[in-house]
Write an enzyme that holds these catalytic residues in place. Sequence first.
Site, short mmCIF file in Angstrom:
data_model
loop_
_atom_site.label_atom_id
_atom_site.label_comp_id
_atom_site.label_asym_id
_atom_site.label_seq_id
_atom_site.Cartn_x
_atom_site.Cartn_y
_atom_site.Cartn_z
N TYR A 87 0.83 -1.21 0.00
CA TYR A 87 0.00 0.00 0.00
C TYR A 87 0.86 1.25 0.00
CZ TYR A 87 -4.26 -2.61 0.15
OH TYR A 87 -5.30 -3.45 -0.22
N ARG A 90 1.59 1.94 -3.54
CA ARG A 90 0.42 2.49 -4.24
C ARG A 90 0.13 3.92 -3.77
NH1 ARG A 90 -4.19 -1.72 -3.62
NH2 ARG A 90 -5.35 -0.14 -4.81
N HIS A 142 -15.01 1.89 -1.64
CA HIS A 142 -13.94 1.12 -0.96
C HIS A 142 -13.03 2.04 -0.16
CE1 HIS A 142 -14.66 -2.05 -4.34
NE2 HIS A 142 -15.59 -2.08 -3.42
N CYS A 150 -7.08 1.61 12.78
CA CYS A 150 -6.47 0.60 13.66
C CYS A 150 -7.05 -0.76 13.33
CB CYS A 150 -6.75 0.94 15.12
SG CYS A 150 -6.12 -0.32 16.25
N CYS A 153 -9.00 -1.45 17.16
CA CYS A 153 -10.07 -0.59 17.70
C CYS A 153 -10.63 0.30 16.59
CB CYS A 153 -9.51 0.26 18.84
SG CYS A 153 -8.49 1.66 18.29
N CYS A 208 -1.23 1.94 16.94
CA CYS A 208 -2.39 2.82 17.16
C CYS A 208 -2.15 3.75 18.34
CB CYS A 208 -3.62 1.96 17.43
SG CYS A 208 -5.06 2.91 17.91
N CYS A 211 -5.32 2.70 21.18
CA CYS A 211 -5.29 1.50 22.01
C CYS A 211 -3.87 1.00 22.22
CB CYS A 211 -6.15 0.40 21.37
SG CYS A 211 -5.42 -0.28 19.87
C1 BV8 Z 1 -18.13 -7.81 1.11
C2 BV8 Z 1 -9.93 -1.71 -2.05
C3 BV8 Z 1 -19.65 -8.31 2.93
C4 BV8 Z 1 -8.62 -2.25 -1.64
C5 BV8 Z 1 -11.14 -3.50 -3.20
C6 BV8 Z 1 -21.11 -11.86 -4.47
C7 BV8 Z 1 -20.68 -12.67 -5.47
C8 BV8 Z 1 -19.33 -13.09 -5.49
C9 BV8 Z 1 -18.41 -12.68 -4.50
C10 BV8 Z 1 -18.87 -11.88 -3.51
C11 BV8 Z 1 -20.20 -11.49 -3.48
N1 BV8 Z 1 -20.35 -10.68 -2.41
C12 BV8 Z 1 -19.15 -10.57 -1.74
C13 BV8 Z 1 -18.25 -11.31 -2.40
C14 BV8 Z 1 -16.87 -11.41 -2.02
C15 BV8 Z 1 -16.00 -10.27 -2.60
C16 BV8 Z 1 -15.96 -10.28 -4.10
O1 BV8 Z 1 -16.67 -9.53 -4.78
N2 BV8 Z 1 -15.06 -11.10 -4.63
C17 BV8 Z 1 -14.87 -11.12 -6.10
C18 BV8 Z 1 -13.38 -11.17 -6.37
C19 BV8 Z 1 -15.62 -12.23 -6.71
N3 BV8 Z 1 -16.47 -8.96 -2.14
C20 BV8 Z 1 -16.03 -8.54 -0.95
O2 BV8 Z 1 -15.29 -9.17 -0.22
C21 BV8 Z 1 -16.52 -7.18 -0.53
N4 BV8 Z 1 -16.99 -7.20 0.81
O3 BV8 Z 1 -18.79 -8.37 0.29
O4 BV8 Z 1 -18.47 -7.67 2.46
C22 BV8 Z 1 -19.22 -9.65 3.12
C23 BV8 Z 1 -18.28 -9.86 4.11
C24 BV8 Z 1 -17.91 -11.16 4.32
C25 BV8 Z 1 -18.34 -12.19 3.47
C26 BV8 Z 1 -19.29 -11.92 2.45
C27 BV8 Z 1 -19.74 -10.61 2.29
C28 BV8 Z 1 -15.36 -6.13 -0.52
C29 BV8 Z 1 -14.80 -5.96 -1.87
C30 BV8 Z 1 -13.86 -4.74 -1.88
C31 BV8 Z 1 -12.41 -5.18 -1.90
N5 BV8 Z 1 -11.55 -4.01 -2.05
N6 BV8 Z 1 -10.38 -2.38 -3.28
C32 BV8 Z 1 -7.53 -1.97 -2.63
O5 BV8 Z 1 -7.78 -1.28 -3.62
O6 BV8 Z 1 -6.42 -2.43 -2.36
S1 BV8 Z 1 -11.66 -4.27 -4.66
C33 BV8 Z 1 -10.59 -3.66 -5.92
O7 BV8 Z 1 -10.64 -4.64 -6.94
C34 BV8 Z 1 -11.04 -2.37 -6.57
O8 BV8 Z 1 -11.54 -1.43 -5.67
C35 BV8 Z 1 -12.09 -2.87 -7.56
O9 BV8 Z 1 -13.32 -3.06 -6.91
C36 BV8 Z 1 -11.53 -4.20 -7.96
C37 BV8 Z 1 -10.72 -4.07 -9.23
O10 BV8 Z 1 -11.64 -3.97 -10.27
P1 BV8 Z 1 -11.55 -2.75 -11.33
O11 BV8 Z 1 -11.44 -1.46 -10.61
O12 BV8 Z 1 -12.66 -2.95 -12.26
O13 BV8 Z 1 -10.11 -2.97 -12.02
P2 BV8 Z 1 -9.73 -4.10 -13.09
O14 BV8 Z 1 -8.25 -4.04 -13.24
O15 BV8 Z 1 -10.37 -5.37 -12.75
O16 BV8 Z 1 -10.38 -3.58 -14.47
C38 BV8 Z 1 -9.90 -2.42 -15.08
C39 BV8 Z 1 -10.77 -2.22 -16.30
O17 BV8 Z 1 -10.40 -0.98 -16.90
C40 BV8 Z 1 -10.62 -3.31 -17.37
O18 BV8 Z 1 -11.90 -3.65 -17.86
C41 BV8 Z 1 -9.79 -2.61 -18.46
O19 BV8 Z 1 -10.13 -3.09 -19.75
C42 BV8 Z 1 -10.25 -1.17 -18.28
N7 BV8 Z 1 -9.29 -0.15 -18.71
C43 BV8 Z 1 -7.94 -0.18 -18.62
N8 BV8 Z 1 -7.42 1.00 -19.07
C44 BV8 Z 1 -8.48 1.79 -19.41
C45 BV8 Z 1 -9.68 1.06 -19.18
N9 BV8 Z 1 -10.91 1.55 -19.44
C46 BV8 Z 1 -10.98 2.83 -19.94
N10 BV8 Z 1 -9.88 3.60 -20.17
C47 BV8 Z 1 -8.62 3.12 -19.93
N11 BV8 Z 1 -7.57 3.90 -20.18
ZN ZN Z 2 -6.40 0.94 18.14
#
Ligand code: BV8
Ligand code: ZN
Length: 327
Positions: A87, A90, A142, A150, A153, A208, A211
């Site tokens: 991170y 990034r 996100h 933390c 906490c 933190c 805590c």
């Molecule tokens: C949760 C922050 C409740 C951190 C991120 C339902 C179905 C299946 C799975 C799940 C579901 N519900 C929950 C899940 C689990 C999971 C999930 O979705 N898993 C996936 C992998 C299947 N979701 C979670 O865990 C979420 N929480 O549901 O909580 C819960 C709790 C417990 C248990 C169940 C439920 C939390 C998800 C958030 C995770 N954090 N980011 C960090 O950034 O480090 S996700 C992170 O990845 C991003 O924020 C974003 O969401 C994702 C990346 O996707 P994109 O941004 O689309 O990027 P990508 O590279 O994939 O695509 C880029 C696109 O741009 C491409 O299409 C490319 O062609 C295009 N492109 C490139 N250049 C250009 C362009 N387009 C235009 N112009 C250009 N120049």
């Molecule tokens: Zn703390």
Amino acid sequence: MSTSSSAQAAINPFWPSAEMASTSVEEFHTVLSSSTRIMALCGAGLSAASGLETFRGAGGMWRNYQATALATPEAFERDPGLVWLFYSMRRHKALQAKPNMGHYALAELSRKMPEGFITLTQNVDGLSQRANHPRPQLKLLHDSIFDIKCFDCDYREMNNFDDPYHPSLANHTPEEVNDRLVNTVTARAALLDPATPPAIPRSELPHCPSCKDGLLRPGVVWFGESLPEETLEEADDWVNSGPIDLCLVIGTTATVYPAASYVDIARSRGARIVVINMDREELGSAKNLRDGDFLFEGDASKILPEILKPIIGDLDEEALRANEGGK
Ligand code: BV8
Ligand code: ZN
């Protein structure tokens, strides 16, 4: 027998596919001019033209390492230093980057449609904020890589732009971090093997101030963690407050939930889906395009100013950059 979407479309005209969507800017301008409620769902592709790698899409940063492996509480518990290095790298890149005309176009559309437009972003890079996107119309699904919280906490610090965030993260060059991340994560066992020496001793990492024992961590939403409640409520209040005319799906593979579910939600509220993406193949929840939808294949920073021109006019890039928002 899997048949490509175009072949399916040829066989069955009702088969929803990218081919059904219009690519005509003129047609879009006509529809835009009669639209009163528009939402945008943004992903890493929106910031690609600012030099930030995407995750899985074209030129994806995380092609080398398991994205989900690093962006999880489990990975942080096993090797907090490694996750912090990731991170920190990034944060550094996001601070070096600048908003592009895609960010500015959405910000201008917000100002022109204070009640009728909202942006839901999955990006944690802070570039929409720096493009002066009106905050009430910008929902950080996100959260932000510049928030710190933390692990134990509920201590939270918003908008910390120190680079590096902590001295323990200082003397690790991006190359060294890259190598360590690739080697460590590709040797997945290593990440899960407590025997692997931690990237940085836990004692040296930021703790933190509240805590005392808890480790501080990046304030982003990790996989398996729920999204910020207030933000979801605000987004859902706007979405449920009336029909939606257009849903712009910008630079996202729309595979991460619940963010990706907003495409179908918008569809259910009458929206036409408008995909802006460099590559029409991996469109996730936005793949089922129909008659009346739009698909603009290319760079979001070029396409957004053009397709939104009837409302935002010609953007003065120089003036916008001169007035780039505070972090
Ligand atoms: C949760 C922050 C409740 C951190 C991120 C339902 C179905 C299946 C799975 C799940 C579901 N519900 C929950 C899940 C689990 C999971 C999930 O979705 N898993 C996936 C992998 C299947 N979701 C979670 O865990 C979420 N929480 O549901 O909580 C819960 C709790 C417990 C248990 C169940 C439920 C939390 C998800 C958030 C995770 N954090 N980011 C960090 O950034 O480090 S996700 C992170 O990845 C991003 O924020 C974003 O969401 C994702 C990346 O996707 P994109 O941004 O689309 O990027 P990508 O590279 O994939 O695509 C880029 C696109 O741009 C491409 O299409 C490319 O062609 C295009 N492109 C490139 N250049 C250009 C362009 N387009 C235009 N112009 C250009 N120049
Ligand atoms: Zn703390």
